[in-house]
Design an enzyme around this catalytic site. Sequence first.
Site, mmCIF file in Angstrom:
data_model
loop_
_atom_site.group_PDB
_atom_site.id
_atom_site.type_symbol
_atom_site.label_atom_id
_atom_site.label_comp_id
_atom_site.label_asym_id
_atom_site.label_seq_id
_atom_site.Cartn_x
_atom_site.Cartn_y
_atom_site.Cartn_z
ATOM 1 N N LYS A 22 -9.494 -54.386 54.154
ATOM 2 C CA LYS A 22 -8.461 -54.089 53.142
ATOM 3 C C LYS A 22 -7.196 -54.907 53.406
ATOM 4 O O LYS A 22 -6.664 -55.544 52.498
ATOM 5 C CB LYS A 22 -8.128 -52.609 53.167
ATOM 6 C CG LYS A 22 -6.830 -52.271 52.466
ATOM 7 C CD LYS A 22 -6.429 -50.828 52.694
ATOM 8 C CE LYS A 22 -5.031 -50.561 52.185
ATOM 9 N NZ LYS A 22 -3.981 -51.077 53.076
ATOM 10 N N ASN A 23 -6.708 -54.888 54.656
ATOM 11 C CA ASN A 23 -5.423 -55.539 54.908
ATOM 12 C C ASN A 23 -5.498 -57.062 54.826
ATOM 13 O O ASN A 23 -4.473 -57.724 54.736
ATOM 14 C CB ASN A 23 -4.846 -55.082 56.246
ATOM 15 C CG ASN A 23 -4.282 -53.672 56.154
ATOM 16 O OD1 ASN A 23 -4.176 -53.108 55.057
ATOM 17 N ND2 ASN A 23 -3.929 -53.099 57.293
ATOM 18 N N ARG A 92 1.571 -51.042 48.586
ATOM 19 C CA ARG A 92 2.515 -51.520 49.592
ATOM 20 C C ARG A 92 2.468 -53.055 49.620
ATOM 21 O O ARG A 92 3.472 -53.739 49.660
ATOM 22 C CB ARG A 92 2.119 -50.957 50.967
ATOM 23 C CG ARG A 92 2.811 -51.586 52.146
ATOM 24 C CD ARG A 92 4.241 -51.119 52.255
ATOM 25 N NE ARG A 92 4.945 -51.782 53.350
ATOM 26 C CZ ARG A 92 6.251 -51.818 53.449
ATOM 27 N NH1 ARG A 92 7.014 -51.269 52.539
ATOM 28 N NH2 ARG A 92 6.828 -52.414 54.474
ATOM 29 N N CYS A 116 1.837 -46.125 51.152
ATOM 30 C CA CYS A 116 1.888 -44.875 51.893
ATOM 31 C C CYS A 116 3.282 -44.607 52.438
ATOM 32 O O CYS A 116 3.963 -45.523 52.886
ATOM 33 C CB CYS A 116 0.919 -44.943 53.077
ATOM 34 S SG CYS A 116 -0.797 -44.894 52.594
ATOM 35 N N ARG A 121 10.053 -48.114 55.641
ATOM 36 C CA ARG A 121 9.264 -49.348 55.735
ATOM 37 C C ARG A 121 10.061 -50.479 55.071
ATOM 38 O O ARG A 121 9.797 -50.884 53.957
ATOM 39 C CB ARG A 121 7.907 -49.170 55.035
ATOM 40 C CG ARG A 121 7.059 -48.131 55.709
ATOM 41 C CD ARG A 121 5.709 -47.982 55.075
ATOM 42 N NE ARG A 121 4.792 -49.034 55.473
ATOM 43 C CZ ARG A 121 3.514 -49.082 55.095
ATOM 44 N NH1 ARG A 121 3.031 -48.155 54.302
ATOM 45 N NH2 ARG A 121 2.732 -50.063 55.491
ATOM 46 N N PRO A 122 11.051 -50.988 55.792
ATOM 47 C CA PRO A 122 11.912 -52.018 55.195
ATOM 48 C C PRO A 122 11.177 -53.345 55.000
ATOM 49 O O PRO A 122 10.103 -53.557 55.579
ATOM 50 C CB PRO A 122 13.025 -52.176 56.235
ATOM 51 C CG PRO A 122 12.432 -51.708 57.523
ATOM 52 C CD PRO A 122 11.391 -50.701 57.184
ATOM 53 N N ILE A 123 11.762 -54.222 54.172
ATOM 54 C CA ILE A 123 11.203 -55.575 54.038
ATOM 55 C C ILE A 123 12.279 -56.626 54.326
ATOM 56 O O ILE A 123 12.212 -57.753 53.862
ATOM 57 C CB ILE A 123 10.546 -55.829 52.646
ATOM 58 C CG1 ILE A 123 11.517 -55.530 51.501
ATOM 59 C CG2 ILE A 123 9.270 -55.038 52.486
ATOM 60 C CD1 ILE A 123 11.044 -56.120 50.175
ATOM 61 N N ASP A 124 13.270 -56.214 55.137
ATOM 62 C CA ASP A 124 14.370 -57.135 55.436
ATOM 63 C C ASP A 124 13.904 -58.429 56.089
ATOM 64 O O ASP A 124 14.451 -59.504 55.828
ATOM 65 C CB ASP A 124 15.410 -56.427 56.326
ATOM 66 C CG ASP A 124 14.789 -55.870 57.599
ATOM 67 O OD1 ASP A 124 13.774 -55.152 57.500
ATOM 68 O OD2 ASP A 124 15.294 -56.174 58.695
ATOM 69 N N LEU A 125 12.858 -58.351 56.928
ATOM 70 C CA LEU A 125 12.401 -59.577 57.617
ATOM 71 C C LEU A 125 11.782 -60.559 56.630
ATOM 72 O O LEU A 125 11.942 -61.777 56.767
ATOM 73 C CB LEU A 125 11.374 -59.230 58.697
ATOM 74 C CG LEU A 125 11.878 -58.341 59.830
ATOM 75 C CD1 LEU A 125 10.710 -57.836 60.662
ATOM 76 C CD2 LEU A 125 12.853 -59.118 60.702
ATOM 77 N N ASP A 306 -2.826 -47.929 62.618
ATOM 78 C CA ASP A 306 -3.740 -47.472 61.559
ATOM 79 C C ASP A 306 -4.925 -46.672 62.110
ATOM 80 O O ASP A 306 -5.645 -46.043 61.338
ATOM 81 C CB ASP A 306 -4.277 -48.667 60.773
ATOM 82 C CG ASP A 306 -3.240 -49.238 59.818
ATOM 83 O OD1 ASP A 306 -2.209 -48.580 59.610
ATOM 84 O OD2 ASP A 306 -3.474 -50.335 59.273
ATOM 85 N N ILE A 328 5.114 -47.847 66.130
ATOM 86 C CA ILE A 328 5.316 -48.658 64.912
ATOM 87 C C ILE A 328 5.911 -47.793 63.804
ATOM 88 O O ILE A 328 6.895 -48.167 63.174
ATOM 89 C CB ILE A 328 3.976 -49.274 64.411
ATOM 90 C CG1 ILE A 328 3.169 -49.881 65.563
ATOM 91 C CG2 ILE A 328 4.217 -50.263 63.277
ATOM 92 C CD1 ILE A 328 3.645 -51.171 66.117
ATOM 93 N N ARG A 398 -7.988 -45.740 48.147
ATOM 94 C CA ARG A 398 -7.264 -47.019 48.212
ATOM 95 C C ARG A 398 -7.814 -47.921 49.306
ATOM 96 O O ARG A 398 -7.646 -49.142 49.249
ATOM 97 C CB ARG A 398 -5.780 -46.762 48.554
ATOM 98 C CG ARG A 398 -4.907 -46.423 47.380
ATOM 99 C CD ARG A 398 -3.461 -46.378 47.819
ATOM 100 N NE ARG A 398 -3.151 -47.553 48.623
ATOM 101 C CZ ARG A 398 -2.282 -47.588 49.623
ATOM 102 N NH1 ARG A 398 -1.620 -46.524 49.955
ATOM 103 N NH2 ARG A 398 -2.080 -48.691 50.306
#
Length: 419
Positions: A22-23, A92, A116, A121-125, A306, A328, A398
């Site tokens: 999936k990932n 996500r 989820c 769960r930031p996306i700053d990076l 996970d 994490i 999912r």
Amino acid sequence: MRKIVINGGRSLKGRVTVSGAKNSVVALIPAIILADGIVTLDGVPAISDVDSLIDIMETMGATVTRQGETLEIDPRGVQDMPMPFGKINSLRASYYFYGSLLGRFGQAVVGLPGGCDLGPRPIDLHLKAFEAMGARVTYEGQNMRLSTEGQRIHGAHIYMDTVSVGATINTILAAVKAEGRTVIENAAREPEIIDVATLLNNMGARIRGAGTDIITIDGVENLHGTRHQVIPDRIEAGTYIALAAAVGEGIQIDNVLYEHLESYIAKLEEMGVRMTVSEDAVFVEKQDKLKAVSIKTSPYPGFATDLQQPITPLLLKATGSGYITDTIYEKRVGHVQELANLGADIQTRGNRIAYKGPSHLRGTAVKATDLRAGAAMVIAGLMAEGRTEITNIEFILRGYSNIIEKLTELGADIQLVEE
Ligand code: UD1
């Protein structure tokens, strides 16, 4: 409403085959936007995240054909158009459209990512990397606009403050067609990153070092079509291994890459799980006595966050007590209360989970609070005596390909019920 109903307490046996990751696939599909020809993916799992991605790709103008596990995508008709929040927020991994649209068109308007709820769960990076490569980031309500104002995106030297799978892949996606060289330091090393880099390199990209913590990308003008086999899903594999140890009387899990699961298998061995690992399969025997262990998650090759939730029901079978610490996602504890409702001696203490086994589980109504917590509910439901009803199963669908069919084949009494 749909739910999964399990009559637990049965022993399972036989063989189960792991599907494509999936990932990986949630990054591979957006990556195809960068190609100037048809890309075929083999080993695509039958999960609803893939259905959503196909829908988005078709909306943008790609031609998609799906036959069994093979997906053929012609991205040449993809238009430079906004992908607003409403369309995209269940995923996500929708954030991969930022990198791929930026790489192809130099701009993107995409809704903020969903997925989820595992706490913040930031996306700053991701955004810092895009900015370093010349993109301007602005917010428009629940959407984000990235733009290079007509310029070609350029290479940059990027140091990731935190090891991030998403930010590493997204930077690669934006960099493959950029002008010049991009270097990512402190990159994530997950196998899915290697898989995405392999696809892109087979499309003509120049990526070196995927799988290490320094990745170098030299931008190219064009990327062509290719064919690619998606790697096996190590999280699905780990889930079935835990399930087999919990309720199996001899289960073979096929299509497993052992080297992707070394820290996980080491932990199972520490518990005393008896299994035989061969080239691409794991055979799990019927278990007698298991020992309680403590688990601490960390980025690859450490114990995967996970797999923390799917292994928890198995821990409850062991004798003794232990802790689970998720470094994490500290708030990834949705399964704890539900397992307690099934009769487990488990609770959240500070930033870790404490459990004591062995627990005798009894079936009841529980909910899947997120994808991997849902996997934990399925395993716990199979272990529990009597009937377990799991709601919120959209999370499970999912990420777990044909889970009802696979478990029925192993002898489980499990049904998806529509009400
Ligand atoms: C991916 C996986 C998810 C897995 C996670 C960690 C996909 C689609 N999802 O999620 O299943 O649980 O890796 O292995 O591949 N972080 C920041 N800023 C950022 C990005 C991340 O602070 O911009 C933090 C996160 O809050 C988290 C850590 O970095 O604490 C790792 O997250 P990351 O590896 O980015 O997770 P995802 O890629 O979202």
